[in-house]
Design an enzyme around this catalytic site. Structure first.
Site, PDB file in Angstrom:
ATOM      1  N   GLU A 160     -76.320 -33.335 -17.846  1.00  0.00           N
ATOM      2  CA  GLU A 160     -77.671 -33.423 -18.408  1.00  0.00           C
ATOM      3  C   GLU A 160     -77.799 -32.476 -19.588  1.00  0.00           C
ATOM      4  OE1 GLU A 160     -80.689 -34.814 -15.252  1.00  0.00           O
ATOM      5  OE2 GLU A 160     -80.363 -32.689 -14.912  1.00  0.00           O
TER       6      GLU A 160
ATOM      7  N   GLY B 109     -85.593 -38.159 -14.244  1.00  0.00           N
ATOM      8  CA  GLY B 109     -86.777 -37.357 -13.954  1.00  0.00           C
ATOM      9  C   GLY B 109     -88.036 -38.170 -14.119  1.00  0.00           C
ATOM     10  N   GLY B 110     -88.690 -38.004 -15.259  1.00  0.00           N
ATOM     11  CA  GLY B 110     -89.992 -38.623 -15.513  1.00  0.00           C
ATOM     12  C   GLY B 110     -90.083 -40.100 -15.171  1.00  0.00           C
TER      13      GLY B 110
ATOM     14  N   ASN C 181     -85.343 -37.556  -9.645  1.00  0.00           N
ATOM     15  CA  ASN C 181     -85.743 -36.162  -9.411  1.00  0.00           C
ATOM     16  C   ASN C 181     -87.235 -36.039  -9.688  1.00  0.00           C
ATOM     17  OD1 ASN C 181     -86.105 -33.411  -9.405  1.00  0.00           O
ATOM     18  ND2 ASN C 181     -84.842 -33.012 -11.223  1.00  0.00           N
ATOM     19  N   TRP C 182     -87.992 -35.875  -8.632  1.00  0.00           N
ATOM     20  CA  TRP C 182     -89.455 -35.841  -8.787  1.00  0.00           C
ATOM     21  C   TRP C 182     -89.963 -34.514  -9.348  1.00  0.00           C
ATOM     22  CZ3 TRP C 182     -91.465 -38.218  -3.489  1.00  0.00           C
ATOM     23  CH2 TRP C 182     -91.013 -39.545  -3.400  1.00  0.00           C
ATOM     24  N   LYS C 183     -89.117 -33.506  -9.339  1.00  0.00           N
ATOM     25  CA  LYS C 183     -89.533 -32.165  -9.797  1.00  0.00           C
ATOM     26  C   LYS C 183     -90.804 -31.743  -9.041  1.00  0.00           C
ATOM     27  CE  LYS C 183     -87.050 -33.055 -14.008  1.00  0.00           C
ATOM     28  NZ  LYS C 183     -86.846 -32.784 -15.427  1.00  0.00           N
TER      29      LYS C 183
ATOM     30  N   SER D 213     -83.932 -37.963 -20.125  1.00  0.00           N
ATOM     31  CA  SER D 213     -84.767 -39.007 -20.725  1.00  0.00           C
ATOM     32  C   SER D 213     -84.217 -40.418 -20.522  1.00  0.00           C
ATOM     33  CB  SER D 213     -85.000 -38.723 -22.221  1.00  0.00           C
ATOM     34  OG  SER D 213     -85.724 -37.511 -22.369  1.00  0.00           O
TER      35      SER D 213
ATOM     36  N   GLU E 172     -83.392 -26.604 -15.004  1.00  0.00           N
ATOM     37  CA  GLU E 172     -84.693 -25.940 -14.883  1.00  0.00           C
ATOM     38  C   GLU E 172     -84.615 -24.784 -13.892  1.00  0.00           C
ATOM     39  OE1 GLU E 172     -87.117 -29.420 -14.166  1.00  0.00           O
ATOM     40  OE2 GLU E 172     -86.769 -30.072 -16.224  1.00  0.00           O
TER      41      GLU E 172
ATOM     42  N   HIS F 133     -79.653 -27.432 -11.227  1.00  0.00           N
ATOM     43  CA  HIS F 133     -80.451 -28.118 -12.255  1.00  0.00           C
ATOM     44  C   HIS F 133     -80.810 -27.115 -13.360  1.00  0.00           C
ATOM     45  CE1 HIS F 133     -83.697 -30.163 -14.310  1.00  0.00           C
ATOM     46  NE2 HIS F 133     -83.205 -31.274 -13.816  1.00  0.00           N
TER      47      HIS F 133
ATOM     48  N   GLY G  24     -86.588 -34.405 -20.438  1.00  0.00           N
ATOM     49  CA  GLY G  24     -88.041 -34.407 -20.585  1.00  0.00           C
ATOM     50  C   GLY G  24     -88.510 -34.415 -22.028  1.00  0.00           C
TER      51      GLY G  24
HETATM   52  P1  PGA Z   1     -85.987 -36.531 -17.447  1.00  0.00           P
HETATM   53  O1  PGA Z   1     -85.380 -35.439 -16.438  1.00  0.00           O
HETATM   54  O2  PGA Z   1     -85.448 -37.866 -17.022  1.00  0.00           O
HETATM   55  O3  PGA Z   1     -87.471 -36.425 -17.277  1.00  0.00           O
HETATM   56  O4  PGA Z   1     -85.510 -36.154 -18.805  1.00  0.00           O
HETATM   57  C1  PGA Z   1     -84.054 -35.539 -16.012  1.00  0.00           C
HETATM   58  C2  PGA Z   1     -83.732 -34.384 -15.090  1.00  0.00           C
HETATM   59  O5  PGA Z   1     -84.171 -33.258 -15.352  1.00  0.00           O
HETATM   60  O6  PGA Z   1     -83.022 -34.558 -14.078  1.00  0.00           O
END
Ligand code: PGA
Length: 248
Positions: free
Chosen positions: A168, A232-233, A10-12, A211, A99, A97, A174
């Site tokens: 998640e 994500g990251g 997930n590149w956000k 993470s 967020e 998600h 994050g």
């Molecule tokens: P993260 O994000 O790996 O940066 O914790 C995961 C996500 O939000 O899908």
């Protein structure tokens, strides 16, 4: 039934079209030719979706959107429909998600968006997860059951083949604070049991997210109910994402 692992990045709000093209070239080279053991997907922002779909065309890597609106079209400034996502060349979408939920997406919208995506022929990764407050209050299982009941209410038996669920924990997203493999496994097993009341739980893929890094991916994905990861990251660099795909 053996479940094929799924690893999605997930590149956000990262990467332009040009950056997506460069990333695709690098990841394709790193993963090599031929079929991949796990299914692999990336989730670029809307503006890079069509470019990414084109750049990954002919590879085993799928391109998914990060969100969608439930309406087929209309006066929804800034929103994107399932049909627009499909027309851009993406084959699926993340739904719910945390967020997005934190920015106001309700359970009802999550359910409607999940249904709209499936109706448009898109695959879906449905995201669920509890906050730190809920975990500390001992409410995790109840919370996950509620989120799942609401979203899966719109899913029909047999649709588990086009749906994956990402567990998640919000406190792990994050933050660098990954759930321990045991904590993840407990929640993943609970998600499978709850979803299993409605869908074929043995066929449904359940991912861990929060993470995930090349260092912890193997141990997390070795848990019996972990069928992959939503990253994500650590998905933003092709080499680090490749290492997580390898771990799967
Ligand atoms: P993260 O994000 O790996 O940066 O914790 C995961 C996500 O939000 O899908």
């Amino acid at each position: 039934m053996a479940r094929r692992p799924l690893v999605a990045g997930n590149w956000k709000m990262h990467k332009t079209g040009a950056e997506a093209r460069a990333y695709a070239a690098e990841l394709r080279a790193l993963l090599g030719r031929g079929p991949l053991v796990p299914e692999v997907a990336v989730c670029p922002p809307f503006t890079a979706l069509a470019t990414a779909a084109e750049a990954f065309d002919g590879s085993a890597i799928a391109v998914l959107a990060q969100a969608l609106h439930e309406a087929p079209q209309g006066a929804h400034t800034g929103e994107i429909s399932a049909a627009m996502i499909a027309a851009a060349g993406a084959t699926g979408a993340l739904v719910g998600h945390s967020e997005r939920r934190a920015a106001g997406e309700t359970d009802e919208q999550v359910a409607a968006r999940l249904r709209a995506a499936l109706d448009a022929g898109l695959d879906v990764i449905l995201c669920v997860g509890e906050s730190l407050e809920l975990r500390e209050a001992g409410e995790t299982r109840l919370w996950l059951a509620r989120q799942l009941a609401s979203a899966l209410g719109v899913v029909a038996e047999g649709e588990e083949r086009r749906l994956a669920i990402a567990y998640e924990p919000i406190w792990a997203i994050g933050t660098g604070r990954t759930a321990t493999p045991q904590t993840a496994q407990e929640a993943l097993a609970h998600v499978r049991a709850v979803a299993g009341a409605k869908l074929d739980g043995t066929a449904l893929r359940i991912l861990y997210g929060g993470s995930v890094t090349p260092d912890n991916a193997a141990e997390l994905m070795a848990q019996p109910d972990a069928d992959g990861a939503l990253v994500g990251g650590a998905s933003l660099e092709p080499a680090s994402f490749r290492d997580i795909v390898r771990a799967a």
